[in-house]
Structures are given as structure tokens and as C-alpha cells.
Design an enzyme around this catalytic site. Structure first.
Site, PDB file in Angstrom:
ATOM      1  N   ASN A  81     -10.061   0.082   0.177  1.00  0.00           N
ATOM      2  CA  ASN A  81      -8.600   0.107   0.145  1.00  0.00           C
ATOM      3  C   ASN A  81      -8.129  -0.544  -1.156  1.00  0.00           C
ATOM      4  OD1 ASN A  81      -5.846  -0.254   0.497  1.00  0.00           O
ATOM      5  ND2 ASN A  81      -6.006  -1.026   2.591  1.00  0.00           N
TER       6      ASN A  81
ATOM      7  N   CYS B 275       0.807  -1.222   0.000  1.00  0.00           N
ATOM      8  CA  CYS B 275       0.000   0.000   0.000  1.00  0.00           C
ATOM      9  C   CYS B 275       0.841   1.273   0.000  1.00  0.00           C
ATOM     10  CB  CYS B 275      -0.956   0.016   1.187  1.00  0.00           C
ATOM     11  SG  CYS B 275      -2.068  -1.413   1.236  1.00  0.00           S
TER      12      CYS B 275
ATOM     13  N   HIS C  70      -3.133   7.438   2.337  1.00  0.00           N
ATOM     14  CA  HIS C  70      -3.559   6.110   1.888  1.00  0.00           C
ATOM     15  C   HIS C  70      -4.971   5.857   2.393  1.00  0.00           C
ATOM     16  CE1 HIS C  70      -3.871   1.942   1.062  1.00  0.00           C
ATOM     17  NE2 HIS C  70      -3.681   1.544   2.312  1.00  0.00           N
TER      18      HIS C  70
END
EC number: 2.3.1.180
Length: 324
Positions: A281, A118, A251
Site C-alpha cells: 500500500n 490514500c 486503491h
């Protein structure tokens, strides 16, 4: 040294939108209980995009790249560097970056993948910035693209509600005007077990666990602490105070993490870009997807300072401070 300036951005999402209600019904058929209220209250996620079986990571990356190139106004042939961040590549090799290069119909530019989960896009952006500032590239295509739905255990309520698929891309070009002002990357490999997919291929067989596994509490605590320190560090490098940042693009993993970071950095909610409710996500794609959404709707404008942050498995984290 030249600056690396963001001159274009683009994004791509699969056509299949899966709402929390739909996902809850699908999980209920397996005997797994969840609900829209349960998911939203813990994560802020309301829906996610899931790629069809015939849609590859390179397909989403290619679409985002095309849009970023069109937005930048350059000819694709000007690109002399392609860096693609992904943890869900099409193949073991060649790199997904090379596949996108082929789909773009260009050749000769360096092309490779970056794997930092990520944090991948922040890592890729920092790498491209270093190439440009050193004079080793003049025009870079930086992509974050994922089909994370392929490595999710859909029987694990703790993770399957969190992730989605998508891609985002930037075009960077060498410029005398300020662009990327400072970067900060970190990792702590001793924490690799709190977020990982431990499967691999050996002698033609999948060995180990091929699904994403996460210690949610450990990730939350580590993410907030690490990202706060990273933000302060990157701002110090650039010589600015965190509270003077115009936009924070973190993020998009969990709205609780995002809000906690905003408070610690002294940033009002109206200066934080949040798309986790729409995209869930999307790992390496989350930062460019959120940035592109805020840029295209007019929130992020020329001259503003934007803080981009990623955090993910490895354990990895990092920040990029950029003037648009």
C-alpha cells in the site's frame, strides 16, 4: 467545456525491495512473529519498496513527473497547474508540489498539495479535471507520492507489513476528445479515528502519536461499502453500466478488498489491475503506480474506459471514470 485527457503517465519506486521473508527476519529480531504465508494470506502483499533515508517524497515525485512528461511528449514549460497528493510531505511548508516545480525548472504554474491520504490521487485528479473543464488550466501535472515508511511503527505487526513507498504521475491536457467522464468524491470525518496519524509539531516538539494507527476491520467494512456506492454513482453520472468498464484500477491496499469490490461490480478478475503484491500500500501513489504499470505493459489501451478508485483516512473515498 473541454475534457481533461490523460496524455502521459510515469512512476518511480525506491531501489530497496523488501520481501516478506526479509521483513519477517527483521521483525523476528525484535521479537515480532510473522511470515510470508501470514502476510500473503491476509493481504496479497509479497514485497514492498522502502526509500533510503536520503530519498525524499519530492525526489520520488520528481522522477515520476519527469517520466510522465516524457511519455506525454510535451515541454514541461506547458504545464500550468501542479497538484501533488501526499500525506508524507518533505516539509510542513512549502508544499511538495512547489519543490517538484523547482526541480522541473519551471515557474509560474499554480502548485499545491492535496491531503486526502490514500484517496489523495483521486482527489487531486478530480481537482485538476475541474480546473481544466472550467478553463482555468490547460495542462496539469498530477502526482501521488509517499514515503509512508517514515510514519510506520515497525513494532506494530498489524500495520508495518502493509505499506511501501513510491510515486506516480499523470499529465492531463484540455481536449475536445472524451477524457475524464465523471468523478465522485466523499468523506465522513466522524470516522477519522479508524485510520489516522495523530502526531503534530508544537513549539519545535512532536506532540501526539507520530505513527499510523488503523482499525483494520472497520477500514475493510467501510471501504467496501463506500467504494461500491461510489462506483455505481460515478458510472450513473457517465451513463454507463459498471460491467462495461474495461479496466478497474482500485486503491492497492488489500487484495481481499479489491476482489470483494470486483465481485460486487460484476467485474472479472482479468479486468482488475492488481499491483499490491509488488508495491504494497503506497497510499496516494498506489492508483497512478498501478495505472502506469498496466498502461506500460499494454493492458490499458486507447479508447478503453477505466475506473480509478481511492479510499483512505479522513475517512475519504472517491472514483474517477476516464476514457483513455
Amino acid at each position: 467545456m473541454p475534457f481533461s485527457k490523460i496524455i502521459g503517465s510515469g512512476s518511480a519506486l525506491p531501489s530497496n525491495i523488501v520481501s516478506n521473508d526479509v521483513l519477517s527476519q527483521q521483525l523476528a529480531a525484535k521479537g515480532i512473529e510473522t511470515s510470508d504465508e501470514w502476510i500473503v494470506s491476509r493481504t496479497g502483499i509479497k514485497q514492498r519498496y522502502i526509500a533510503a533515508d536520503d530519498v525524499k517524497t519530492s525526489d520520488l515525485a520528481f522522477e515520476a513527473a519527469q517520466k510522465a512528461i516524457a511519455d506525454s511528449g510535451i515541454d514541461a514549460a506547458e504545464i500550468d497547474l501542479i497538484i501533488l497528493a501526499t500525506s508524507t510531505p518533505d516539509y510542513i511548508f512549502p508544499s511538495t508540489a512547489c519543490l517538484v516545480q523547482s526541480k522541473l525548472g519551471i515557474a509560474g504554474a499554480a502548485a499545491f498539495d492535496v491531503q486526502a491520504v490514500c484517496s489523495g490521487f483521486v482527489y487531486a485528479l478530480t481537482t485538476a479535471d475541474s480546473y481544466i473543464r472550467a478553463g482555468n488550466a490547460k495542462c496539469a501535472l498530477v502526482i501521488g507520492a509517499e514515503t509512508f515508511s517514515r510514519i510506520i511503527d515497525w513494532n506494530d505487526r498489524g500495520t508495518c507489513v502493509l505499506f511501501g513507498d513510491g510515486a506516480g504521475a499523470f499529465v492531463l491536457k484540455a481536449s475536445d476528445e472524451p477524457g475524464i467522464l465523471a468523478t465522485q468524491l466523499n468523506a465522513d470525518g466522524s470516522l477519522h479515528t479508524i485510520l489516522h496519524t495523530a502526531g503534530g509539531v508544537q513549539h519545535g516538539q512532536v506532540v501526539g502519536d507520530p505513527f499510523l494507527r488503523m482499525d483494520g476491520q472497520a477500514v475493510f467494512k467501510t471501504a467496501v461499502t463506500s467504494l461500491e456506492a461510489s462506483a455505481l454513482s460515478v458510472c450513473a453520472k457517465a451513463g454507463i453500466a459498471p460491467e462495461t468498464i474495461d479496466w478497474f484500477v482500485p486503491h492497492q491496499a488489500n487484495v481481499r478488498i479489491i476482489n470483494s469490490l470486483g465481485r460486487k461490480l460484476g467485474l472479472d478478475e482479468d479486468r482488475i489491475v492488481v499491483t499490491v503484491d509488488k508495491h504494497a500500500n503506497t497510499s496516494a501513489a498506489s492508483v497512478p503506480l498501478a495505472f502506469d504499470a498496466a498502461r506500460k505493459d499494454g493492458r490499458i489501451q486507447a479508447g478503453q474506459k477505466v475506473l480509478l478508485q481511492g479510499v483512505g483516512g479522513g475517512f475519504t473515498w472517491g472514483s474517477v471514470l476516464v476514457q483513455i
